[in-house]
Design a protein around this motif. Structure first.
Motif, PDB file in Angstrom:
ATOM      1  N   SER A 214      32.455  30.532  38.972  1.00  0.00           N
ATOM      2  CA  SER A 214      32.619  31.850  39.580  1.00  0.00           C
ATOM      3  C   SER A 214      32.771  31.739  41.096  1.00  0.00           C
ATOM      4  O   SER A 214      33.537  32.491  41.714  1.00  0.00           O
ATOM      5  CB  SER A 214      31.430  32.758  39.231  1.00  0.00           C
ATOM      6  N   ASP A 215      32.074  30.806  41.704  1.00  0.00           N
ATOM      7  CA  ASP A 215      32.239  30.596  43.148  1.00  0.00           C
ATOM      8  C   ASP A 215      33.635  30.062  43.478  1.00  0.00           C
ATOM      9  O   ASP A 215      34.225  30.423  44.504  1.00  0.00           O
ATOM     10  CB  ASP A 215      31.168  29.628  43.666  1.00  0.00           C
ATOM     11  N   MET A 216      34.161  29.195  42.633  1.00  0.00           N
ATOM     12  CA  MET A 216      35.513  28.683  42.846  1.00  0.00           C
ATOM     13  C   MET A 216      36.539  29.813  42.770  1.00  0.00           C
ATOM     14  O   MET A 216      37.463  29.895  43.577  1.00  0.00           O
ATOM     15  CB  MET A 216      35.831  27.612  41.798  1.00  0.00           C
ATOM     16  N   LEU A 217      36.380  30.688  41.767  1.00  0.00           N
ATOM     17  CA  LEU A 217      37.302  31.819  41.623  1.00  0.00           C
ATOM     18  C   LEU A 217      37.209  32.741  42.820  1.00  0.00           C
ATOM     19  O   LEU A 217      38.227  33.225  43.342  1.00  0.00           O
ATOM     20  CB  LEU A 217      36.971  32.585  40.338  1.00  0.00           C
ATOM     21  N   SER A 218      35.986  32.967  43.297  1.00  0.00           N
ATOM     22  CA  SER A 218      35.794  33.855  44.432  1.00  0.00           C
ATOM     23  C   SER A 218      36.427  33.300  45.704  1.00  0.00           C
ATOM     24  O   SER A 218      37.050  34.031  46.479  1.00  0.00           O
ATOM     25  CB  SER A 218      34.299  34.102  44.657  1.00  0.00           C
ATOM     26  N   VAL A 219      36.288  31.998  45.922  1.00  0.00           N
ATOM     27  CA  VAL A 219      36.870  31.424  47.137  1.00  0.00           C
ATOM     28  C   VAL A 219      38.400  31.411  47.049  1.00  0.00           C
ATOM     29  O   VAL A 219      39.089  31.448  48.074  1.00  0.00           O
ATOM     30  CB  VAL A 219      36.302  30.015  47.405  1.00  0.00           C
ATOM     31  N   MET A 220      38.956  31.418  45.837  1.00  0.00           N
ATOM     32  CA  MET A 220      40.401  31.596  45.696  1.00  0.00           C
ATOM     33  C   MET A 220      40.819  32.965  46.231  1.00  0.00           C
ATOM     34  O   MET A 220      41.851  33.109  46.892  1.00  0.00           O
ATOM     35  CB  MET A 220      40.807  31.456  44.233  1.00  0.00           C
ATOM     36  N   GLY A 221      40.004  33.981  45.944  1.00  0.00           N
ATOM     37  CA  GLY A 221      40.271  35.306  46.503  1.00  0.00           C
ATOM     38  C   GLY A 221      40.232  35.296  48.011  1.00  0.00           C
ATOM     39  O   GLY A 221      41.072  35.918  48.679  1.00  0.00           O
ATOM     40  N   THR A 222      39.253  34.571  48.567  1.00  0.00           N
ATOM     41  CA  THR A 222      39.170  34.432  50.022  1.00  0.00           C
ATOM     42  C   THR A 222      40.446  33.836  50.594  1.00  0.00           C
ATOM     43  O   THR A 222      40.968  34.295  51.610  1.00  0.00           O
ATOM     44  CB  THR A 222      37.966  33.549  50.400  1.00  0.00           C
ATOM     45  N   LEU A 223      40.957  32.801  49.934  1.00  0.00           N
ATOM     46  CA  LEU A 223      42.164  32.135  50.426  1.00  0.00           C
ATOM     47  C   LEU A 223      43.372  33.070  50.391  1.00  0.00           C
ATOM     48  O   LEU A 223      44.191  33.075  51.322  1.00  0.00           O
ATOM     49  CB  LEU A 223      42.435  30.879  49.599  1.00  0.00           C
ATOM     50  N   PHE A 224      43.496  33.863  49.338  1.00  0.00           N
ATOM     51  CA  PHE A 224      44.595  34.824  49.283  1.00  0.00           C
ATOM     52  C   PHE A 224      44.475  35.854  50.407  1.00  0.00           C
ATOM     53  O   PHE A 224      45.463  36.197  51.070  1.00  0.00           O
ATOM     54  CB  PHE A 224      44.631  35.521  47.920  1.00  0.00           C
ATOM     55  N   LEU A 225      43.278  36.367  50.631  1.00  0.00           N
ATOM     56  CA  LEU A 225      43.074  37.334  51.711  1.00  0.00           C
ATOM     57  C   LEU A 225      43.371  36.695  53.067  1.00  0.00           C
ATOM     58  O   LEU A 225      44.025  37.298  53.924  1.00  0.00           O
ATOM     59  CB  LEU A 225      41.637  37.859  51.676  1.00  0.00           C
ATOM     60  N   TRP A 226      42.904  35.474  53.248  1.00  0.00           N
ATOM     61  CA  TRP A 226      43.083  34.760  54.519  1.00  0.00           C
ATOM     62  C   TRP A 226      44.568  34.565  54.821  1.00  0.00           C
ATOM     63  O   TRP A 226      45.037  34.835  55.929  1.00  0.00           O
ATOM     64  CB  TRP A 226      42.377  33.410  54.407  1.00  0.00           C
ATOM     65  N   VAL A 227      45.320  34.124  53.825  1.00  0.00           N
ATOM     66  CA  VAL A 227      46.739  33.808  54.033  1.00  0.00           C
ATOM     67  C   VAL A 227      47.565  35.063  54.352  1.00  0.00           C
ATOM     68  O   VAL A 227      48.460  35.034  55.205  1.00  0.00           O
ATOM     69  CB  VAL A 227      47.304  33.092  52.786  1.00  0.00           C
ATOM     70  N   PHE A 228      47.244  36.175  53.706  1.00  0.00           N
ATOM     71  CA  PHE A 228      48.066  37.368  53.857  1.00  0.00           C
ATOM     72  C   PHE A 228      47.512  38.380  54.860  1.00  0.00           C
ATOM     73  O   PHE A 228      48.120  39.430  55.080  1.00  0.00           O
ATOM     74  CB  PHE A 228      48.269  38.043  52.495  1.00  0.00           C
ATOM     75  N   TRP A 229      46.365  38.081  55.472  1.00  0.00           N
ATOM     76  CA  TRP A 229      45.772  39.052  56.403  1.00  0.00           C
ATOM     77  C   TRP A 229      46.681  39.369  57.598  1.00  0.00           C
ATOM     78  O   TRP A 229      46.701  40.503  58.068  1.00  0.00           O
ATOM     79  CB  TRP A 229      44.411  38.546  56.898  1.00  0.00           C
ATOM     80  N   PRO A 230      47.451  38.428  58.130  1.00  0.00           N
ATOM     81  CA  PRO A 230      48.372  38.798  59.222  1.00  0.00           C
ATOM     82  C   PRO A 230      49.329  39.929  58.839  1.00  0.00           C
ATOM     83  O   PRO A 230      49.658  40.788  59.679  1.00  0.00           O
ATOM     84  CB  PRO A 230      49.119  37.489  59.504  1.00  0.00           C
ATOM     85  N   SER A 231      49.772  39.968  57.591  1.00  0.00           N
ATOM     86  CA  SER A 231      50.634  41.064  57.143  1.00  0.00           C
ATOM     87  C   SER A 231      49.869  42.384  57.120  1.00  0.00           C
ATOM     88  O   SER A 231      50.411  43.439  57.458  1.00  0.00           O
ATOM     89  CB  SER A 231      51.195  40.768  55.742  1.00  0.00           C
TER      90      SER A 231
END
Length: 474
Positions: A214-231
């Motif tokens: 579950s922590d691995m899945l959650s940090v995947m969400g973090t990575l998606f948010l991190w990558v697209f936050w400039p948009s």
């Protein structure tokens, strides 16, 4: 008895179908295409590449990824509540966007009795959806899907009215949504969780734990948010150099907060180890702290410093403020939205006010009055005519000074916090209605209450119980 009290068999379909009928009726009566989507306005002289779709759609898709994948994965960190985190995020997000198109459309995109729909409406609706999902984080695992839909139903109008009033009457600069998205969502969510306070949960809950997967899945969400936050931060800024700066500042701020988060996580851990909770949340703080000044000439160094400051405040908030709020103020902030969106939002607002006070024509050139539109000369001022020769299409402003604009920013901060907290408290009382299938304390953070779970769920449950017994014995 408990099963029937939380059954969704009648309540959820009735709510959804009634709302869908109302939405279809309102779409039929009030929603039409905007000029860029209406075939009647396309001629042989129309250049398809000038269509707003090509300018706005890339930002729309990036924010879509943040909403549905980023938030969804991020909220799936509980061992026995992965379905709830991801699926309820999916449910609430789709409803919130549909509803926001109508409510925001009435205030921002309505003329001649119709809401004119284009891609930019969808981007604004996704921002409203993000507000709801941030607030959802405060009550994660403690609410039914019906309660979450009702929360979205009530929060979207409160947000739309607040946004309209602040933008129309206070006329502020808030390109990255630090005031109208992050602060509003945070204090609305805190208002809701204050009313839905559960004293027993302050002592901890046997299912309020994570797992390796579950922590691995959650940090995947973090990575998606991190990558697209400039948009996210740059989607509605002025095209050109403003949007360029917004992307640069957001990336720099996120990078700084990520490095700082790793350092602080190890430093504040008594065993000197990294915490996945810190990686999942605190690394994102820089995206919020640069928000209010993201399109301004604050310098890359300032963006970096803001990322570090936001990360530090967020980290200390998770470690010290969240437990304090739960014990002393009855605020059980499940995902720590006050740390990631409240504290960092306030830092961002302070930075934005400072940038406004320091801004001048020497630094910005003639485009100063495009970024700070409310400081442009008023209609009839000779200086306006001079500026319009340099910048064709420049609109008259309000003639505000830097100090006057800063005061309006402060007024917007306090009015947004006040309205959102009041709206959250009132919504919390509505969510306490017994017909909304609120879970019991023992059933919190458990997918079994609202989902048909697969067989391997029970192996996780046995493992969870074994871990709980070991912890009790220790």
């Amino acid at each position: 008895m408990k099963t029937s009290s939380t059954s969704l068999r009648v309540r959820l379909p009735v709510f959804v179908f009634v709302v869908e009928v109302i939405i279809v009726g309102m779409y039929a009566a009030f929603v039409t295409y905007d000029d860029h989507a209406d075939a009647k306005f396309q001629t042989n002289e129309t250049n398809p590449m000038d269509n707003a779709m090509y300018r706005d759609y890339p930002f729309f898709t990036d924010i879509q990824v943040m909403i549905f994948i980023g938030f969804g994965c991020l909220l799936a960190f509980f061992r026995l509540y992965g379905f709830g985190g991801m699926v309820f995020n999916f449910l609430v997000a789709t409803f919130s966007i549909q509803w926001a198109i109508l409510v925001q459309g009435y205030f921002q995109f309505s003329h001649n009795g119709k809401i004119h729909l284009g891609v930019v409406n969808l981007i604004n609706a996704e921002f409203a959806c993000a507000v709801v999902l941030i607030s959802f984080g405060a009550v994660l695992g403690k609410t039914s899907p019906l309660q979450l839909l009702v929360m979205a139903l009530l929060e979207i109008p409160v947000f739309a009215v607040t946004e309209w009033a602040v933008l129309k009457y206070l006329r502020i600069n808030d390109a990255g949504g630090s005031i109208l998205i992050h602060l509003f969502a945070c204090y609305f969510g805190l208002g809701v969780t204050f009313v839905l306070y559960r004293p027993r949960l302050n002592e901890g809950h046997a299912k309020e734990i994570t797992s390796y997967h579950s922590d691995m899945l959650s940090v995947m969400g973090t990575l998606f948010l991190w990558v697209f936050w400039p948009s996210f931060n740059s989607a509605l800024t002025l095209k050109g150099d403003d949007q360029h700066r917004a992307i640069l500042h957001t990336f720099i701020g996120l990078s700084a907060s990520t490095l700082t988060a790793f350092a602080l996580s190890a430093m504040l851990n008594k065993n000197g180890k990294l915490s996945m909770a810190d990686v999942q949340n605190v690394t994102l703080a820089g995206g919020v702290t640069v928000g209010a000044s993201v399109d301004m000439m604050i310098s890359p160094a300032a963006a970096y410093a803001l990322g570090m400051m936001g990360c530090t405040a967020c980290m200390l908030g998770y470690k010290y403020m969240s437990p304090f709020l739960a014990q002393r103020f009855r605020i059980q902030d499940q995902c720590g939205i006050h740390n990631l969106h409240g504290l960092t939002g306030l830092i961002s607002c302070a930075a934005g006010i400072s940038a406004i006070l320091m801004a001048n024509e020497e630094t910005y050139g003639p485009s100063f009055y495009e970024i700070f539109t409310h400081r442009a000369p008023v209609e009839g001022d000779p200086k306006l005519l001079e500026l319009q020769m340099l910048i064709p299409g420049l609109q008259p402003g309000l003639g505000r000074t830097a100090k006057e604009q800063a005061l309006f920013q402060i007024a917007a901060i306090f009015s947004t916090i006040g309205l959102s907290a009041l709206g959250g408290i009132l919504t919390g009382f509505v969510l306490k209605l017994s017909c909304l299938a609120s879970p019991s304390d023992d059933s919190c953070f458990d997918d079994k209450l609202f989902f048909d779970v697969p067989q391997d769920y029970y192996s996780l449950l046995k493992l969870n119980n074994a871990v709980t017994l070991q912890d009790s014995a220790a």
